[in-house]
Enzyme design. Sequence first.
Site, PDB file in Angstrom:
ATOM      1  CG  HIS A  25      -1.601   1.050   1.014  1.00 52.24           C
ATOM      2  ND1 HIS A  25      -3.021   0.829   0.357  1.00 52.24           N
ATOM      3  CD2 HIS A  25      -1.805   2.303   2.287  1.00 52.24           C
ATOM      4  CE1 HIS A  25      -3.260   2.427   0.205  1.00 52.24           C
ATOM      5  NE2 HIS A  25      -2.899   2.938   1.467  1.00 52.24           N
TER       6      HIS A  25
ATOM      7  CB  THR B 243       1.377   8.758   5.463  1.00 55.49           C
ATOM      8  OG1 THR B 243       1.508   7.338   6.058  1.00 55.49           O
ATOM      9  CG2 THR B 243       0.681   8.920   4.708  1.00 55.49           C
ATOM     10  N   PRO B 244       3.993   8.832   7.203  1.00 57.23           N
ATOM     11  CG  PRO B 244       5.531  10.969   8.413  1.00 57.23           C
ATOM     12  CD  PRO B 244       3.899  10.463   7.320  1.00 57.23           C
TER      13      PRO B 244
ATOM     14  CD  GLU C 294       1.763  -2.291   2.830  1.00 59.08           C
ATOM     15  OE1 GLU C 294       1.457  -3.013   2.162  1.00 59.08           O
ATOM     16  OE2 GLU C 294       1.552  -0.662   3.127  1.00 59.08           O
TER      17      GLU C 294
ATOM     18  CG  PHE D  40      -8.185   7.381   6.169  1.00 63.24           C
ATOM     19  CD1 PHE D  40      -6.764   6.889   6.199  1.00 63.24           C
ATOM     20  CD2 PHE D  40      -7.786   8.828   6.149  1.00 63.24           C
ATOM     21  CE1 PHE D  40      -6.163   7.689   6.766  1.00 63.24           C
ATOM     22  CE2 PHE D  40      -6.549   9.597   5.703  1.00 63.24           C
ATOM     23  CZ  PHE D  40      -5.982   8.989   5.988  1.00 63.24           C
TER      24      PHE D  40
END
Length: 418
Positions: A307, A311-312, A318, A405
């Site tokens: 994915h 993002t931090p 993941e 999300f």
Amino acid sequence: MARRRVAVTGLGVVSPYGGGLDDFFERVLAGESAVRWMAVDEKPRPIQTPFVLCQGFEPERELGKPLASMMERFSQLGVSAAFAAWRDAGFAKSAADDGSDRSAWGCFWGTALGGLSAHERGSRELWLNGRERVSPLSVVMGMNNAANAHISIQFGLGGVSSSHTAACASSTIAIGEAFRRVRAGEAPVMVTGGSDICQSMSVVRAWEAMRVLAKGDADTAWRACRPFAQDRDGLVLGEGGAALVLEDWDHAVARGARIHAELLGYATNCDHTHLVRPDRAGQVRALNAVLADAGLAPADIGYINAHGTATPEGDPIEIQSLRDVFGALAPRLPVSSTKSVHGHLLGAAGAIEAVVTALAVREQAIPPTAHLRDRIDPACEGVDHVLEGRRASGLRAALSNSFAFGGSNAVLAFGAPA
């Protein structure tokens, strides 16, 4: 009821590179970024951000003016991708041309935003330009099921026709549910995939407000999306459409179809913990479930299309999920995020990544995560990060991850055609 094997006989994309399917995969394999600096003089204020646009896409050329004029851009992208996949599968456009009975053939489509831009455009006309009316096509252009409806009409598909909306997992779930229909023997053929456009004012500003968009300028935009890198600072939005034709294996063989890959398994679940913070336990359950559904062991997997949004918070979770599932095998597990070159297409992300994964097993080639060399975040270590495209003789099975999300997780398992 015995499970049917499911063949992928058609693939189609509207490529940000401007070429066809093979050109698209070769550029992704080469790690060539399609991210550019987008500067649009929108009202009430300009939009400036790294972005992925399908600049060479001409809806009227692809669809014809009458059909294109009835669609919002997300539908134009989706239907064009479906047309390409349908041609690739070798089907005639009309059932009358090949004598096929399409009464049980169907379409599942994924989109996160649907025709939101049609409604935004109408609101702008009302509030900024003082108009009293909006286009009479606003409803049919703005509805989320417009793409699958047009696809079903164009190909004469009389079975199920529906859209799925689950944020970034939308099209992965659409593909997975289409797979289940074919595997269960309910439909011999399903068209599936996803499309989205993200460049409207409200969408860009909403993602900016969450502080998850990558920074950049006209000189640096091409490398703005850096999944798993220590200096990553966010995702890059994009537009696009991607489609797959899923077919009962025996049906495909009987008509002499080319089979790109076999869709082996699918799993979906919910983290049920937080709206936006990914949960390792939920991802682990989804990964284990797809292996069980496909009848695969961790040792069978030769590639993961992650994915990986850059993002931090999301990237390390993941990777830890993969380490949990693959254990001692994880350090030799090839992993990449192709969002680094084609951006994050929201509801269409899973579809374009499913196409990439199917082509990876077909071509025995693994695409890289671009811009990652010498930059890997220590929190993302523990797997075999693919830094350059590589050939992979013996690649039997691969997974495509979508962790969205809302805690919506979905994973697809593809196998090399045999």
